[in-house]
Design a protein around this motif. Structure first.
Motif, PDB file in Angstrom:
ATOM      1  N   ASP A  21       0.829  -1.211   0.000  1.00  0.00           N
ATOM      2  CA  ASP A  21       0.000   0.000   0.000  1.00  0.00           C
ATOM      3  C   ASP A  21       0.860   1.255   0.000  1.00  0.00           C
ATOM      4  OD1 ASP A  21      -2.332  -1.447  -0.071  1.00  0.00           O
ATOM      5  OD2 ASP A  21      -2.674  -1.364   2.101  1.00  0.00           O
ATOM      6  N   MET A  24       2.287   1.707  -3.477  1.00  0.00           N
ATOM      7  CA  MET A  24       1.266   2.183  -4.414  1.00  0.00           C
ATOM      8  C   MET A  24       0.849   3.623  -4.101  1.00  0.00           C
ATOM      9  SD  MET A  24       0.842  -0.244  -6.585  1.00  0.00           S
ATOM     10  CE  MET A  24       2.620  -0.443  -6.377  1.00  0.00           C
ATOM     11  N   GLY A  28       1.708   4.476  -7.433  1.00  0.00           N
ATOM     12  CA  GLY A  28       0.703   3.708  -8.153  1.00  0.00           C
ATOM     13  C   GLY A  28       1.343   2.558  -8.907  1.00  0.00           C
ATOM     14  N   TYR A  29       0.512   1.639  -9.418  1.00  0.00           N
ATOM     15  CA  TYR A  29       1.074   0.483 -10.112  1.00  0.00           C
ATOM     16  C   TYR A  29       1.388   0.823 -11.561  1.00  0.00           C
ATOM     17  CZ  TYR A  29       1.920  -4.083 -11.991  1.00  0.00           C
ATOM     18  OH  TYR A  29       2.518  -5.146 -12.603  1.00  0.00           O
ATOM     19  N   PHE A  84      -4.178  -7.357  -3.782  1.00  0.00           N
ATOM     20  CA  PHE A  84      -3.339  -6.352  -4.437  1.00  0.00           C
ATOM     21  C   PHE A  84      -3.739  -6.179  -5.900  1.00  0.00           C
ATOM     22  CE2 PHE A  84       0.350  -5.525  -7.150  1.00  0.00           C
ATOM     23  CZ  PHE A  84       0.745  -4.277  -6.671  1.00  0.00           C
ATOM     24  N   GLN A  87      -7.149  -4.445  -6.152  1.00  0.00           N
ATOM     25  CA  GLN A  87      -7.176  -3.055  -5.682  1.00  0.00           C
ATOM     26  C   GLN A  87      -6.302  -2.119  -6.512  1.00  0.00           C
ATOM     27  OE1 GLN A  87      -6.087  -3.184  -1.523  1.00  0.00           O
ATOM     28  NE2 GLN A  87      -7.730  -4.645  -1.037  1.00  0.00           N
ATOM     29  N   HIS A  88      -5.153  -2.642  -6.980  1.00  0.00           N
ATOM     30  CA  HIS A  88      -4.176  -1.736  -7.582  1.00  0.00           C
ATOM     31  C   HIS A  88      -3.871  -1.997  -9.058  1.00  0.00           C
ATOM     32  CE1 HIS A  88      -3.282   0.009  -3.681  1.00  0.00           C
ATOM     33  NE2 HIS A  88      -3.115  -1.202  -3.174  1.00  0.00           N
TER      34      HIS A  88
END
Length: 644
Positions: A21, A24, A28-29, A84, A87-88
């Motif tokens: 988290d 990210m 961010g990814y 993960f 969410q990302h």
């Protein structure tokens, strides 16, 4: 023994998720951050694996604890990866019903068992057909797992597809039987489990059991159909982990239990049975974990090169007359025998329960119609006892059961074998001295009807080693040399089988001389007993030929042999290596070689007996040991003596 209980030392899921988290939150990814994401996951995986291995090797944690800890580690990683990714990497604000996804463990991983280098089996379960979003989600999770170096077997299916394939394919059905929810939509997984139970399991129980037992028998045939090979396959071999898993599958399928120990309340197994199951499973898992860690890969063969190291790691120390590695391997073979006992017990109980339901349940009997043999009954084409207290009232039936099965060409009912196991304490000095029981044993040994199968059954049941105590000392005994492939007891029984085949003419093309001279010998009984006793003194710290010759002098009269026969048995045991050593290690063209040999042998009768024993013995050592060169040298020595 250390307990693997503190799971936070294996993996701190919240800490790993927090790291991701944080990463990210900064950037961010993207393709640029993927390497850092992978680094976080690799660190968590390596830390967890190192801690599990440390507890196993330093704190002596049990193998069962290790495989459960490995499964827990991967469980947590998959959960973190799933969240993960959702969410990302491929977020979706309001997922539709068709975008639901449930991640399940199947196969061994579904049992929460994962050896250090075993594959991970996953099922991505969908409500309907695949959507672009679920395809992206599954693909990313798999690539991340592969990038971590994990070997993943996987399937992506809808609930309908899973049920259809389970009905068509036994392997898929077995794998899904142990499916366990890991992450994602739990309601979807519960729907699958309900349909699997009602549409597949409820209507296919007898067929599943029959198919799994047939599958087991075929696997045993591929592996050599004996649990007493000196380099056993701990997973697939007879008496190995796969046999225990087969029992577990049958129990889960027929009784809808999650664990074998739940069968006690159902009256299927006793508390002692489940204790033996747990001990055998833990021992085999411990050995398998050592194998994996030593090899650094999923090795399943317990080869000579690792036996000593594993025996040392498992604290098998040397004892007088027995090395630590020999003690370790003897324990292994006794555990493998326990696995066979448990298989027979479960089959006996299943068949009895199905009979009460008036259901034809082939395991693999043809019917439940009974007929009689004097003192015994026949149930489903197999020999059994008339009453559960027969052995207590007539202890000699513990031997007689095997003789009658041999005489009539029948298999023995597993319920009868279970009663044999429960009554082994009745084999005491009184029964060993019983003239009738000893006569029955000699009939088994010297019968015209296949003594090898009868003696194998006698050995598997535990009767052989208790009734003939000296034989009991070589049960599961290793032979550490460059030739032997089997344990001493297995080798001995195979040698007796060779002797029977020589006498019956089955080996006349391969062993023409021995087959032709067998009819000339004066005492079959002496020869058969000599083959039985020729290696019984192995592992006692002295010359096994000399010690065995003394054993023969005591056992001969007990078996009803006269003085001449007993002396012949003792002589054959004392000199059972003489002919092979002379033929293979001395110059047969040297007259002194023949004169020395003849001086020891002294008579044509002993020459015939020793010649036949030698060939039966060598052929039982292992595949490829007997060859034309050895056969030619032994024949040359035999005929050379006759001409002198």
């Amino acid at each position: 023994m250390a307990q693997i209980r503190n799971k936070r030392d294996i993996i701190e899921s919240k800490a790993v998720a927090a790291q991701l988290d944080d990463l990210m939150g900064w950037s961010g990814y993207s393709g640029k951050t993927h390497g850092q994401v992978l680094k976080i996951f690799k660190a968590a995986l390596n830390t967890g694996r190192s801690e599990i291995r440390r507890r196993f090797e330093d704190d002596r944690a049990r193998g069962a604890q290790v495989v459960h800890a490995n499964a827990y580690l991967v469980d947590q990683l998959i959960g973190i990866i799933h969240d993960f990714t959702l969410q990302h990497v491929f977020p979706v604000a309001n997922p539709t019903t068709g975008e639901q996804l449930s991640v399940a463990a199947t196969g061994g991983f579904g049992r929460s068992e994962l050896a250090p280098y075993s594959d991970i089996d996953l099922m991505f379960l969908l409500p309907y057909k695949r959507t672009p979003h679920t395809e992206q989600l599954v693909e990313y999770m798999l690539y991340l797992l592969w990038d971590l170096g994990l070997k993943v077997g996987h399937a992506t299916r809808s609930v309908d597809e899973s049920i259809r394939l389970a009905g068509e394919d036994l392997s898929i059905r077995t794998s899904l039987l142990e499916a366990r929810w890991l992450w994602g939509d739990k309601t979807l997984f519960r729907l699958f489990k309900r349909r699997f139970a009602s549409e597949i399991v409820a209507s296919t129980g007898p067929g599943f059991v029959e198919a799994k037992l047939a599958e087991r028998d075929a696997r045993h045939d591929r592996m050599g159909d004996t649990r007493y090979v000196l380099e056993p396959n701990i997973k697939e071999g007879k008496g190995g982990l796969r046999d225990l898993q087969t029992l577990s599958w049958i129990a889960k399928y027929l009784y809808q239990v999650e664990a074998v120990d739940e069968l006690v309340e159902l009256g299927v197994l006793t508390a002692d049975d489940t204790k033996r199951f747990a001990k055998a499973q833990n021992f085999l898992w411990t050995v398998r974990c050592h194998l994996h860690y030593l090899a650094g890969r999923p090795e399943e063969r317990l080869g000579f090169e690792v036996q000593n190291a594993i025996g040392g790691r498992m604290n098998y120390a040397d004892r007088p007359g027995l090395r630590g590695v020999e003690r370790f391997m003897k324990h292994y073979f006794l555990v493998a025998k326990d696995v066979g006992d448990l298989t027979r017990i479960l089959c006996a109980v299943l068949e009895e329960q199905q009979k009460k339901k008036r259901t034809r349940f082939r395991l693999p009997s043809l019917s439940f119609r009974r007929r009689k043999i004097e003192g015994f009954g026949i149930d489903g084409g197999r020999l059994t006892v008339e009453n559960n207290d027969d052995f207590k009232r007539h202890p000699s039936k513990l031997v007689g059961l095997f003789r009658e099965a041999q005489r009539n060409g029948l298999d023995i009912h597993p319920q009868a074998l279970r009663l044999v196991t429960q009554n082994l304490n009745l084999i005491d000095d009184g029964l060993r001295a019983d003239e009738g029981a000893n006569r029955l044993f000699m009939e088994i040994l010297t019968a015209r009807e296949d003594p090898e199968t009868a003696l194998k059954r006698l050995n598997e049941s535990g009767v052989f080693g208790r009734f003939i105590s000296d034989f009991g000392r070589i049960v599961a005994q290793m032979q550490y040399d460059m030739y032997h492939v089997y344990t001493v007891d297995e080798h001995t029984i195979r040698a007796i089988g060779n002797l029977h085949r020589i006498e019956s003419g089955q080996l006349k093309d391969e062993l023409p001389v021995a087959s032709s001279v067998f009819a000339e010998i004066q005492s079959r009984r002496a020869l058969y007993l000599a083959v039985l006793l020729h290696d019984t003194a192995k592992g006692r710290g002295g010359d096994h030929s000399e010690i065995g010759a003394k054993i023969a002098l005591k056992l001969g009269p007990r078996m009803g042999l006269n003085d001449w026969e007993t002396e012949t048995v003792s002589w054959l045991v004392l000199h059972h290596l003489l002919m092979s050593h002379t033929a293979f290690k001395r110059d047969l063209d040297d007259t002194k070689t023949l004169s020395d040999f003849i001086q020891t042998v002294q008579s044509p009768e002993r020459l015939r007996l020793l010649f036949i024993l030698t060939e039966a013995d060598i052929r039982a050592v292992g595949p490829g040991v007997w060859n034309g060169w050895k056969a030619g040298l032994l024949r040359e020595l035999y005929y050379g003596c006759l001409e002198e």
